[in-house]
Write an enzyme that holds these catalytic residues in place. Sequence first.
Site, PDB file in Angstrom:
ATOM      1  N   GLU A 295       0.786  -1.148  -0.342  1.00  0.00           N
ATOM      2  CA  GLU A 295       0.404   0.093   0.124  1.00  0.00           C
ATOM      3  C   GLU A 295       1.063   1.038   0.260  1.00  0.00           C
ATOM      4  O   GLU A 295       0.612   2.423  -0.683  1.00  0.00           O
ATOM      5  CB  GLU A 295      -0.746  -0.034   0.915  1.00  0.00           C
ATOM      6  CG  GLU A 295      -1.894  -1.229   0.649  1.00  0.00           C
ATOM      7  CD  GLU A 295      -3.355  -0.638   0.317  1.00  0.00           C
ATOM      8  OE1 GLU A 295      -3.824  -2.143   0.249  1.00  0.00           O
ATOM      9  OE2 GLU A 295      -3.362   0.078  -0.637  1.00  0.00           O
ATOM     10  N   ASP A 503      -4.488  -9.452  -7.870  1.00  0.00           N
ATOM     11  CA  ASP A 503      -4.824  -8.403  -8.990  1.00  0.00           C
ATOM     12  C   ASP A 503      -4.054  -8.211  -9.867  1.00  0.00           C
ATOM     13  O   ASP A 503      -3.767  -8.359 -10.671  1.00  0.00           O
ATOM     14  CB  ASP A 503      -5.891  -8.377  -8.935  1.00  0.00           C
ATOM     15  CG  ASP A 503      -5.577  -7.112  -7.286  1.00  0.00           C
ATOM     16  OD1 ASP A 503      -4.636  -7.136  -7.372  1.00  0.00           O
ATOM     17  OD2 ASP A 503      -7.028  -6.493  -7.490  1.00  0.00           O
ATOM     18  N   GLU A 620     -19.609  -5.193  -3.182  1.00  0.00           N
ATOM     19  CA  GLU A 620     -18.194  -5.994  -3.165  1.00  0.00           C
ATOM     20  C   GLU A 620     -18.625  -7.453  -4.364  1.00  0.00           C
ATOM     21  O   GLU A 620     -17.044  -7.495  -4.794  1.00  0.00           O
ATOM     22  CB  GLU A 620     -17.644  -5.756  -2.226  1.00  0.00           C
ATOM     23  CG  GLU A 620     -17.590  -4.180  -1.470  1.00  0.00           C
ATOM     24  CD  GLU A 620     -15.800  -4.143  -2.138  1.00  0.00           C
ATOM     25  OE1 GLU A 620     -15.037  -4.593  -1.802  1.00  0.00           O
ATOM     26  OE2 GLU A 620     -16.396  -3.264  -3.294  1.00  0.00           O
ATOM     27  N   GLU A 823     -12.369   0.470  -9.720  1.00  0.00           N
ATOM     28  CA  GLU A 823     -11.822  -0.935 -10.625  1.00  0.00           C
ATOM     29  C   GLU A 823     -13.282  -0.985 -11.814  1.00  0.00           C
ATOM     30  O   GLU A 823     -12.412  -1.155 -13.022  1.00  0.00           O
ATOM     31  CB  GLU A 823     -11.383  -1.960  -9.887  1.00  0.00           C
ATOM     32  CG  GLU A 823     -11.214  -2.655  -9.560  1.00  0.00           C
ATOM     33  CD  GLU A 823     -10.794  -1.594  -7.969  1.00  0.00           C
ATOM     34  OE1 GLU A 823      -9.956  -1.331  -7.363  1.00  0.00           O
ATOM     35  OE2 GLU A 823     -12.097  -1.691  -7.333  1.00  0.00           O
ATOM     36  N   THR A 909      -1.335   0.699 -10.355  1.00  0.00           N
ATOM     37  CA  THR A 909      -2.118  -0.285  -9.920  1.00  0.00           C
ATOM     38  C   THR A 909      -3.611   1.274  -8.954  1.00  0.00           C
ATOM     39  O   THR A 909      -4.291   0.694  -8.804  1.00  0.00           O
ATOM     40  CB  THR A 909      -2.154  -1.151  -9.299  1.00  0.00           C
ATOM     41  OG1 THR A 909      -3.521  -1.518  -9.022  1.00  0.00           O
ATOM     42  CG2 THR A 909      -1.463  -0.735  -7.650  1.00  0.00           C
TER      43      THR A 909
END
Length: 923
Positions: A295, A503, A620, A823, A909
């Site tokens: 992160e 991902d 979600e 996304e 990302t």
Amino acid sequence: MFRLRRYRYYVFFAAIVVFLLYRVAQNSEQWETVSASFPHRAPPSSSKSPSTSKSGTNGANSQAQTRFTGFSSEEDDLPQRILDHASKDNAPVKVPDLKNIQQANDDDFDPPPKSNTAVKEAGVLAYDHDEAAKATTAPVINVPDKNVGQGAKDSDDQPVKPGAHWEKTPEHFPVPESEIIPLPAGKPKKIPTIQYAFEKETPEAREKREARQQQVKAEMERGWAGYWQYARGHDELTPVSKKFRDPFCGWAATLVDSLDTLWIMGMEDEFKAALVEVEKIDFSVGKRAEIPVFETTIRYLGGLIAAYDVSGGKSGGYGILLEKAIELAEILMGVFDTPNRMPVLYYNWKPQYASKPKRAASNAGVAELGSLAMEFTRLAQITKENKYYDAVARITDAFYEWQERGTSLSGIFPEHVDATGCNRTAQNELEAAQNAAEIEAYGETDIVKRSGKSTPNIKKQKNPKTGEVELVVGESSLPECVSQGLTSGGWGAEQYSMGGSQDSTYEYFPKQWLLLGGLEPKYKELHLKVSEAVKKWLLFRPMVPDDRDILFSAKVTTHGEPEIDAKTQYEVTHLTCFVGGMFGMGGKIFEVPADVEIGEKLTEGCVWAYESTATGIMPEGAHVLPCPDAKDCHWNQTLYEQALDPSWEHRDEQIQKYYDQKAKAKAAKEREREMEREREEEESAQDPAWATSRTGQPKKPTLGERPSRGSQVDDDGARVQKRAAVPGIGDLEDDLIERDPITGIKKAKFSTAGAEDAEDSDPAPGFKKSTISQVPLHEDEDTEKDPLRPLSHEEYVANRIANEKLPAGFVDVNSKAYILRPEAIESVWYMYRITGDKKWQDKGWKMFESIVQHTATEIGSSAIDNVLTTKTTQLNEMESFWTAETLKYFYLLYSEPNLISLDSWVLNTEAHPFKRPKAPFGV
């Protein structure tokens, strides 16, 4: 007496003075230790110092204040903490001493293109601290948030004490200079264009597009203003309570994450004001005990590098962005100091821990391990420092070797990875074999006597004098670690998907190929094998009411033999929605047209998920029903209802069994009533006391009368229970009712509860007892009000849909929340830029309006708990990716195509754009 009292006070005050002197001396040693262990360096002379109200403070005092600013302990008093906080603005920037770091020449990269919009990508004046400071609002008193949300559950709430700064320490496992993997050098290859060749738009189309774009910008302005007022300097705004939270390290995540968004949207004043706060960030200390490496890399390091790129790079004049990026990168480089150079993903930065040898985790997430490449690669390109590229190139090599070696689903990787580099199974086998050899050679008793331990190490060694091979006891004969590459982590089944924890590693393969100008072929090979595996194992077409031709990516679980034991979950998750953009872009750059078409269908699937709910927002996580034949798929209501009711085959049997038992109980009661009538008639004939009087009421026996044999009156003259149990009723009750094994309480065996036929009561005075069985009206017809009756298949399905508010086509929704994720709109943006079809702009606008309608608060936007109902609850969380990604993608969907063109930029990302190389590069 008076003198004794006075001297007592003198002694008391003297003791206090001695104590304070002791504390000052103790703290001075701590400050000197900090000063000596962590180098402080002022900002380069090219930038001016921020103006402060304490301009007369000398440099020594200012530095002393910096050493303990922002820290507190439980013993500190409130006035001192306030003073410490007030001195924070005077703190100089802390940049570690770096070796051979120089600012790179950005001439190898094209300057950012100019657009006709208010956004400026080039020609910016040098950064002026004084001018930026004028744009800031009055300082906000930061009150610690006591309502920490779920995202902050791992944060370290304890105050950081003086001296707890990260320190650069010598590496335990350094890479020799000669073995550092350099950046690929040379002229970038010619890469096929990604973006559609857009034609000039009509005035009407432009007006509509710009109006939408301004509405997106207004959401950004409102959210940014809320963050700036209530959470500036902290990680995230809590938009309902108007407070803040620090789920990361307290390094102003939203601020750093949003820098390039501010620039792209033309919010230049806000951008400059934010840089004043950026300069205050001290990456050497954090509010968490460990740094979440993934992160931190994608949000902070990526955010700083992208802001540097979009604002013009070296020519833009915002060198502070590169300085802070290097400062953070130097700290993060410590995570690669392991025997196999695989990173530690949760880095305990405190000196007493950071200085110790480390080894990577045995259960690391694929995404966390493989999603560091772009940020460190771009930093290496800018700084000309190969060590940053070397750090991530070794991870890529490990994934490449693993893919070549093969996984259970060849081409893709399991969710959890053993990155230790040690084969524990082989190690245990060697140890067991050695122990067996020791016992065989010496015997267990003799071994203990010779070595003093139960399992000594023994190895064969040739005697130089005699030439004979001898066993030597007590010397190590086994390696500390049996080396291996990356392999599946954990025990038991392996999970494969394109969703959470996996991902972005797959997303980075084609993007890293672009960032390196096509000069490293490994990334192309990695991507093409991934896409083939996904098409073979994961992609599926769901059965939906309007027969739309859409795709989703599933999750497969296997114990290592997928052809035999693979179990597929046909999931629909928001995190997986990025894959449409990945397939579309990969299909363009690697010239696979079928993958572009797949990308469109995957994106359409996520759009369908948005359109299906009451709020117009995708949940979600959920599950759907796959089509039996992806090429010929039509809605089948029967199959869908059977998927909603896993026990549908047994529903009719349960209902029939219930009615059979009920009929049996009814027949038994009829027999009981008939037997009762016969007994009463017999008693009436034999005992005159039971004869009926002229009034029609039974005659009561006198006090002297005793009941005759066989009557139902006890010795005290009171009636006993009128209907005794008849044989078989108890068994019937057991069929209908069961006793809870824990509580002992009786309950219905079926999924609903209810009552049996009510017993007849005695007749009221003046009425005769009926000789006809009394049955409630509509006993069989009013089945809906019989709670003991099991639901039919149709009723069960209707109840599930109503109670769970299931949208048509959804089998279940296991996670109903929406946390402002980007996304889906990310892939919509990619599809628009790749195909040029304006339908994607219209689809995106419906998504935007729905999101704003249900998430907007007075000062920002909030996650919501349930997208299946319009009466949703806001969760008081605004993740930094709302302003960093979601609003950025919406804005770019309605921008001119040359703003962050996919042929000039590549986004990480976290939606941070990095400049793609055009001229030869490499160190």
